[in-house]
Design a protein around this motif. Structure first.
Motif, PDB file in Angstrom:
ATOM      1  N   ASP A   1       0.839  -1.209   0.000  1.00  0.00           N
ATOM      2  CA  ASP A   1       0.000   0.000   0.000  1.00  0.00           C
ATOM      3  C   ASP A   1       0.868   1.251   0.000  1.00  0.00           C
ATOM      4  OD1 ASP A   1      -2.318  -1.483  -0.001  1.00  0.00           O
ATOM      5  OD2 ASP A   1      -2.590  -1.400   2.178  1.00  0.00           O
ATOM      6  N   ASP A   2       1.967   1.224   0.757  1.00  0.00           N
ATOM      7  CA  ASP A   2       2.862   2.380   0.803  1.00  0.00           C
ATOM      8  C   ASP A   2       3.592   2.538  -0.529  1.00  0.00           C
ATOM      9  OD1 ASP A   2       3.988   4.314   3.008  1.00  0.00           O
ATOM     10  OD2 ASP A   2       5.720   3.706   1.827  1.00  0.00           O
TER      11      ASP A   2
ATOM     12  N   ASN B   1       2.476   1.741  -3.397  1.00  0.00           N
ATOM     13  CA  ASN B   1       1.517   2.245  -4.383  1.00  0.00           C
ATOM     14  C   ASN B   1       1.359   3.765  -4.347  1.00  0.00           C
ATOM     15  OD1 ASN B   1       0.609   0.098  -6.007  1.00  0.00           O
ATOM     16  ND2 ASN B   1      -0.616  -0.713  -4.315  1.00  0.00           N
ATOM     17  N   LYS B   2       1.871   4.396  -3.297  1.00  0.00           N
ATOM     18  CA  LYS B   2       1.826   5.851  -3.219  1.00  0.00           C
ATOM     19  C   LYS B   2       2.938   6.494  -4.050  1.00  0.00           C
ATOM     20  CE  LYS B   2      -0.072   5.685   1.480  1.00  0.00           C
ATOM     21  NZ  LYS B   2       0.203   5.991   2.916  1.00  0.00           N
TER      22      LYS B   2
ATOM     23  N   ASP C   1       5.143   7.497  -7.321  1.00  0.00           N
ATOM     24  CA  ASP C   1       4.743   7.895  -8.672  1.00  0.00           C
ATOM     25  C   ASP C   1       4.905   6.710  -9.608  1.00  0.00           C
ATOM     26  OD1 ASP C   1       4.217  10.484  -7.871  1.00  0.00           O
ATOM     27  OD2 ASP C   1       6.270  11.170  -8.276  1.00  0.00           O
ATOM     28  N   LYS C   2       3.807   6.353 -10.251  1.00  0.00           N
ATOM     29  CA  LYS C   2       3.863   5.212 -11.155  1.00  0.00           C
ATOM     30  C   LYS C   2       4.201   5.686 -12.560  1.00  0.00           C
ATOM     31  CE  LYS C   2       0.924   2.069  -8.590  1.00  0.00           C
ATOM     32  NZ  LYS C   2      -0.049   0.975  -8.681  1.00  0.00           N
TER      33      LYS C   2
END
Length: 353
Positions: A292-293, A295-296, A298-299
């Motif tokens: 979850d962290d 996923n924060k 920048d993709k």
């Protein structure tokens, strides 16, 4: 476009190991059967004493049974054919999971063991991934790339199932080497990148791992750590060549070695790598919290060529298994009148006698 074949659930293919085991059991059974018969009469008299028995028929039925079992296993693995390749755009991150495979990971303070619980958590993570690329590194005294960065989650599950503490012969906890190897193995520096270290933290490299994490942070790679183990620690099981536990590892004085989680080391590594540390428990490993962290972050856009038109082929193996079952039932262990009429199984038996 050339068809590409793959198994949707390749882990079921390990079930084919049962085939040679069944062959050995059958051979031993036939030898025992012959010896039991010879206690009462000579083997040449079997035709008079058991006229309905046929060696050829028994062997034929067993071969049919083996083919039927093989078809069932192949059906469960679900062979698929793909004939359409598309280049798709995905947003995600590149993630390397560095898994400790030193002997201390066999400790059972985290049930069923530190390593097996780690693998279960990784498998769940793979199921939840969408668009991210994943790779696996295993390490003990040395670090090796078990799976290069990929979007093929089926392959990731297959490689994951092969991870055990015998993959690296020499013992140790080379966290720094694992981090450095991951940095070299990332395919593209423009993508968001992260490394998750899953270990009990018993690192004997002093501050080498912390320095490696600092270097990773300078390159924009986030380092996360998961501590596998409880505060009280646990003994390290020892196994024989057959995989049976024979006791616990002892030191030179004959005392049982207790392996304990080194939280401070793992916390330092995560802090130096701009990541977070999570301690695993029997109820939650913590990999989901870390993901979850991650996923924060920048993709970035990831190009991937995938076969998008896969068709299941398991039904052919199911049909073959049903046909083989009917044949096995039809060819009974006793001789039938129609078999004598056509001499299907009798000819070779007579020649053998």
């Amino acid at each position: 476009m050339e068809n590409v074949l793959r198994f949707e659930h390749p882990e079921y293919l390990y079930g084919l190991i049962i085939i040679p085991l069944l062959v050995i059991i059958y051979i031993l059974f036939r030898i025992g059967q012959r010896k039991r018969f010879e206690r009462f009469a000579q083997i040449g008299m079997r035709d008079q004493l058991a006229p309905s028995y046929s060696n050829r028929r028994a062997n034929f039925k067993f071969v049919v049974f083996l083919l039927m079992v093989s078809c069932i296993i192949l059906a469960l693995a679900n062979l698929q054919s793909g004939s359409k390749m598309e280049e798709v755009k995905r947003e995600g991150i590149d993630l390397y999971l560095a898994v400790d495979v030193s002997n201390s990971m066999n400790a059972e303070d985290i049930v069923p063991s530190r390593l097996e619980r780690s693998k279960q958590a990784i498998n769940k993570l793979i199921s939840d991934m969408r668009g991210d690329r994943i790779g696996v590194i295993v390490f003990a005294d040395k670090a090796f790339v078990q799976l290069p960065i990929t979007t093929d989650y089926s392959a990731a599950r297959m490689f994951l199932s092969t991870i055990n503490t015998s993959l690296v012969a020499s013992q140790g906890t080379a966290i720094a080497e694992a981090i450095n190897l991951a940095l070299k193995s990332f395919p593209d520096e423009t993508h968001s990148r992260a490394i998750v270290i899953i270990s009990d933290g018993e690192d004997h490299e002093n501050d080498a791992a912390v320095k490696a994490a600092q270097e990773a942070a300078k390159q924009g790679v986030h380092i996360y750590t998961i501590g596998m183990g409880l505060a009280d620690g646990a003994p390290i099981p020892e196994y024989n060549q057959y995989g049976h536990q024979v006791g616990y590892r002892k030191d030179r004085n004959g005392n049982t070695i207790i392996t304990r989680l080194d939280e401070q080391m793992l916390q330092k590594i995560a802090s130096a790598g701009n990541g977070i540390y999570v301690r695993a428990s029997n109820s939650n490993v913590g990999l989901g919290k870390i993901y979850d962290d991650i996923n924060k972050l920048d993709k970035t856009e990831i190009d991937a060529k995938v076969f998008t038109d896969y068709e299941d082929q398991f039904q052919w193996f199911v049909a073959a298994a049903i046909v083989l079952l009917l044949i096995e039932i039809f060819v009974s262990s006793g001789k039938k009148g129609w078999e004598r009429k056509f001499n299907i199984f009798e000819k070779k038996d007579e020649e053998a006698r």
